[in-house]
Design a protein around this motif. Sequence first.
Motif, PDB file in Angstrom:
ATOM      1  N   UNK A  50       0.840  -1.186   0.000  1.00 28.56           N
ATOM      2  CA  UNK A  50       0.000   0.000   0.000  1.00 28.56           C
ATOM      3  C   UNK A  50       0.884   1.248   0.000  1.00 28.56           C
ATOM      4  N   UNK A  51       0.606   2.149  -0.951  1.00 29.21           N
ATOM      5  CA  UNK A  51       1.376   3.366  -1.022  1.00 29.21           C
ATOM      6  C   UNK A  51       1.034   4.296   0.143  1.00 29.21           C
ATOM      7  N   UNK A  52       2.048   5.084   0.532  1.00 31.11           N
ATOM      8  CA  UNK A  52       1.835   6.012   1.633  1.00 31.11           C
ATOM      9  C   UNK A  52       1.097   7.243   1.134  1.00 31.11           C
ATOM     10  N   UNK A  53      -0.120   7.422   1.599  1.00 34.68           N
ATOM     11  CA  UNK A  53      -0.906   8.588   1.211  1.00 34.68           C
ATOM     12  C   UNK A  53      -1.378   9.387   2.423  1.00 34.68           C
ATOM     13  N   UNK A  54      -0.931   8.949   3.585  1.00 37.15           N
ATOM     14  CA  UNK A  54      -1.399   9.595   4.820  1.00 37.15           C
ATOM     15  C   UNK A  54      -0.252  10.260   5.564  1.00 37.15           C
ATOM     16  N   UNK A  55       0.777  10.675   4.815  1.00 39.59           N
ATOM     17  CA  UNK A  55       1.911  11.333   5.455  1.00 39.59           C
ATOM     18  C   UNK A  55       1.532  12.684   6.019  1.00 39.59           C
ATOM     19  N   UNK A  56       2.428  13.237   6.830  1.00 38.18           N
ATOM     20  CA  UNK A  56       2.120  14.520   7.462  1.00 38.18           C
ATOM     21  C   UNK A  56       2.167  15.651   6.434  1.00 38.18           C
ATOM     22  N   UNK A  57       1.446  16.717   6.738  1.00 40.09           N
ATOM     23  CA  UNK A  57       1.376  17.874   5.854  1.00 40.09           C
ATOM     24  C   UNK A  57       2.753  18.505   5.669  1.00 40.09           C
ATOM     25  N   UNK A  58       3.549  18.506   6.736  1.00 46.12           N
ATOM     26  CA  UNK A  58       4.869  19.133   6.673  1.00 46.12           C
ATOM     27  C   UNK A  58       5.756  18.444   5.644  1.00 46.12           C
ATOM     28  N   UNK A  59       5.759  17.109   5.632  1.00 43.21           N
ATOM     29  CA  UNK A  59       6.571  16.378   4.650  1.00 43.21           C
ATOM     30  C   UNK A  59       6.039  16.579   3.239  1.00 43.21           C
ATOM     31  N   UNK A  81      11.021  20.504  13.359  1.00 41.13           N
ATOM     32  CA  UNK A  81       9.910  21.342  12.920  1.00 41.13           C
ATOM     33  C   UNK A  81       8.596  20.706  13.326  1.00 41.13           C
ATOM     34  N   UNK A  82       7.512  21.484  13.235  1.00 39.63           N
ATOM     35  CA  UNK A  82       6.189  20.974  13.575  1.00 39.63           C
ATOM     36  C   UNK A  82       5.791  19.860  12.635  1.00 39.63           C
ATOM     37  N   UNK A  83       5.278  18.772  13.175  1.00 40.94           N
ATOM     38  CA  UNK A  83       4.770  17.662  12.368  1.00 40.94           C
ATOM     39  C   UNK A  83       3.255  17.700  12.460  1.00 40.94           C
ATOM     40  N   UNK A  84       2.617  18.037  11.356  1.00 46.82           N
ATOM     41  CA  UNK A  84       1.182  18.246  11.360  1.00 46.82           C
ATOM     42  C   UNK A  84       0.515  17.345  10.341  1.00 46.82           C
TER      43      UNK A  84
END
Length: 451
Positions: A50-59, A81-84
């Motif tokens: 499964x591909x990663x599609x739920x990574x954090x907004x910052x990345x 940095x902030x991880x959101x």
Amino acid sequence: MSSKRVLPDESSSTSADADKNNLKPHQTVFRVTLQTRKKPTEFHARRAHKKSRAGCVTCKNRRIKCDENRPTCSKCKKRGVDCLYASGESLADHGHTSSRVISRKSPTLSVSSFSCCDISKTICEALRLGSRSSSTLPSFVHERAGSMSTVAFHHFLTHSTDTVVSPAVKDVMRTDMIRVSFTSPHLMYTILAVGMLHLNRISPSKDRSIAESTFCQRALEEYQKALSSGVTENTTDALLSSCMLMSGMTVCPENFNPLDSWVLTNKPESLNWLSLQSGLRCILSLASSYLPRSIWATAFAQVDEVGDLIFRDLQQGREGMNPELADLCEIDDYSTGQTNVYFDPLRMLTSLMNLERNAENSGHCTSFMGRLECDFVALLRARDSPALLILAHWMGLMCCLSEWQPWVEGRIRGECVAICMFLEGHGDSRVRRLLRFPAGACGYKLCQIQG
């Protein structure tokens, strides 16, 4: 001389070998034994994944792969940095209680907890209230509303407000001011600008610089539009909030160099950052009848009460003042603020220099900028020596307090260095001697020996 390296299990190369292989005699020869090619293995289908599609907004904003660790991914943790995440998680899922941030409800905000997606949507709706529609916003704001805007907003709430020393002011910033920003475009833009500025100073990047500049530009446009419409009871809270935040932004420029100072460039407009500090005083005078009902009423009352205690001790004469500086300013035992333009600034400086240097008092020392009158600022623009020395001594004091006021490193230290550079060749020995404290505090090494 020829240099040859041979693996332990190989024989040395001869010159004949070099000629045979068309190698120059001075080249280093590396010989490796290639493995015998193995029989091709049978093809195996790649395991489904499964591909990663739920990574954090910052990345996602930095266009790098996120490992999706919660609450902070390793990439964000490494960079500090902030991880959101924007997948519907609430701020509380990241260790931040959003009810602490927005605790006072209004008719338009009936919930005490927002998901990141909700906040992103609310920010965009607040920005659309301005004169520009969402379609005319910069592409990165419009397309990355769930990333840049949300990250800046989140950073402001969880980090930027932590730099405020006054508990009363900090509390309003995290509660009522946020509520007001959801219906005020210029305040929302200003909050985003401050959050992005703070984040960009901690972890600089091109995208953040562009975002910071754009948010600042939009904040100023909407702020000027709001001011031109007049100060009313309904606009007072937003205007006061934006004015205070913008005043802080002017002392935190990106990559400030002492050579850019108005003192060395002889460009009076380069001192506008100091003139803007008196903007709050102007709005307060226009909104005086509305202040008792303002969200800032209690916080301002506490600040003013302490300020009155600090600055009320000397209304006439030179008692307690640095005698050499008082002589240079021609202040005698009968001088007052009405008879001598240097009197009030030097009186305030004297009171601040006598305070114990701690976190609480560092906040009171910052008020010096906003209390300067236009006549004294005009002397600074003209590079008047006594006025420059008074300002340099206050800047030196702030350098000593930078442990609690880190924004000093943005501009104040550099401006202090510039004043020392400008005045160290002055013909008056008193001026050169009076540079000792500010020069030592800002880290500038004076070239000449003072008498």
